[in-house]
Enzyme design. Structure first.
Site, PDB file in Angstrom:
ATOM      1  N   SER A  45     -10.109  -6.707  10.449  1.00 15.12           N
ATOM      2  CA  SER A  45      -9.632  -5.328  10.350  1.00 15.12           C
ATOM      3  C   SER A  45     -10.744  -4.301  10.245  1.00 15.12           C
ATOM      4  O   SER A  45     -10.528  -3.136  10.566  1.00 15.12           O
ATOM      5  CB  SER A  45      -8.701  -5.184   9.143  1.00 15.12           C
ATOM      6  OG  SER A  45      -9.370  -5.554   7.951  1.00 15.12           O
ATOM      7  N   GLU A 214      -6.686  11.314  -1.291  1.00 16.01           N
ATOM      8  CA  GLU A 214      -5.932  11.905  -2.401  1.00 16.01           C
ATOM      9  C   GLU A 214      -4.445  11.883  -2.074  1.00 16.01           C
ATOM     10  O   GLU A 214      -4.059  11.889  -0.892  1.00 16.01           O
ATOM     11  CB  GLU A 214      -6.392  13.352  -2.635  1.00 16.01           C
ATOM     12  CG  GLU A 214      -7.839  13.485  -3.089  1.00 16.01           C
ATOM     13  CD  GLU A 214      -8.068  12.883  -4.452  1.00 16.01           C
ATOM     14  OE1 GLU A 214      -7.108  12.886  -5.280  1.00 16.01           O
ATOM     15  OE2 GLU A 214      -9.185  12.393  -4.704  1.00 16.01           O
ATOM     16  N   HIS A 230     -11.941  -0.758   4.136  1.00 11.18           N
ATOM     17  CA  HIS A 230     -11.704  -0.180   5.462  1.00 11.18           C
ATOM     18  C   HIS A 230     -12.252   1.240   5.544  1.00 11.18           C
ATOM     19  O   HIS A 230     -12.403   1.921   4.527  1.00 11.18           O
ATOM     20  CB  HIS A 230     -10.215  -0.217   5.788  1.00 11.18           C
ATOM     21  CG  HIS A 230      -9.657  -1.595   5.734  1.00 11.18           C
ATOM     22  ND1 HIS A 230      -8.942  -2.070   4.647  1.00 11.18           N
ATOM     23  CD2 HIS A 230      -9.742  -2.622   6.625  1.00 11.18           C
ATOM     24  CE1 HIS A 230      -8.604  -3.328   4.868  1.00 11.18           C
ATOM     25  NE2 HIS A 230      -9.067  -3.690   6.058  1.00 11.18           N
TER      26      HIS A 230
END
Length: 275
Positions: A45, A214, A230
């Site tokens: 990924s 956020e 990631h």
């Protein structure tokens, strides 16, 4: 030269690159024109293509084309959640090989999910099954007269209390380095390069490179996100830049095969197609 460039250059110089027969400079047609070449990515990924429902998560393979010349293209076969073992077991390596042509490159980056040894479908042991799986990629690429390139796994965002960037991949990078030497395969030590870069940026500076969001910042993550594995576009671009530079430093690609390695890349160049 800036501190960042000096440190990056030092890290590249320290890479244990073991070259296979032939160099990128020989990749020309009989008429002397550069031969089109595809860089196939087999990975997890951290490199994979992301789609609209995952934005702004970005794999570094999505940004690699920005640094390659017109005769180099990318086929990104990396998939979320795969290890060196499960990628093979699911038939993904076999499918990838159907597209490989003589003179192509196979970039092989696994480790994150191999570390999940509690999962028998993915977990491997660094010096036995991990190396055995990686060797299958190497031999398969060579059987297609393509060139395999091993990439140690990119580092996660993890810092000690004193702000020191810490490695997280255990013995897997060392096992890959040993296999690269044994098989005489070019090695791009992405673990070392990214660890050095995260150290330069520090705990706060790396937040914008990883998928930290956020609450309300992205409709895909309404409650926010604290992801130290990631990337957001900035991080994917930075890792792709390191890959392109390392490919040249290791003489896998020639200098004219890459571009923009010292230039700012507009983050809006990253796009996420519909799944």
């Amino acid at each position: 030269m800036s501190l960042t460039r000096r440190q990056t250059a030092a890290a590249l110089a320290a890479l244990p690159l073991v070259l296979a027969t032939g160099t990128a400079a020989a990749a020309h047609s009989p008429a002397g024109r550069p031969r089109p070449r595809t860089l196939h990515i087999a990975g997890d990924s951290t490199a994979a293509q992301k789609y609209a429902d995952a934005a702004p998560e970005t794999g570094w393979g999505m940004a690699l084309p920005f640094f390659l010349g017109r005769t180099q293209t990318v086929a990104n076969h990396a998939m979320n959640g795969r290890s060196s073992k499960s990628f093979i077991d699911e038939g993904r390596l076999a499918a990838l090989l159907e597209e490989v042509r003589e003179g192509d490159l196979l970039l092989i980056q696994f480790g994150h999910n191999d570390e999940k040894t509690e999962d028998p479908a993915r977990g491997t042991d660094p010096y036995t099954t991990y190396q055995d799986c990686l060797r299958q990629y190497v031999h398969a690429a060579r059987s297609r007269r393509a060139r395999p390139v091993l990439l140690t796994p990119v580092e996660r965002r993890r810092f000690a209390a004193d702000g020191t960037a810490r490695p997280t991949h255990g013995e897997y990078p060392a096992a890959m380095r040993a296999l690269a030497a044994e098989e005489r395969v070019p090695l791009l030590d992405l673990q070392a390069l990214t660890l050095a870069r995260w150290q330069e940026l520090g705990p706060e500076g790396t937040l914008g490179y990883f998928n930290w969001l956020e609450p309300g910042q992205s409709p895909n993550y309404p409650d926010g996100r604290q992801d130290n594995t990631h990337f957001q576009p900035r991080g994917a671009v930075e890792v792709a830049r390191l890959v392109a530079r390392a490919l040249v430093a290791g003489r896998v690609l020639a200098p004219h095969d890459v571009r923009r390695t010292d230039s700012a890349i507009p983050l809006e160049w990253i796009t996420w197609p519909q799944a």
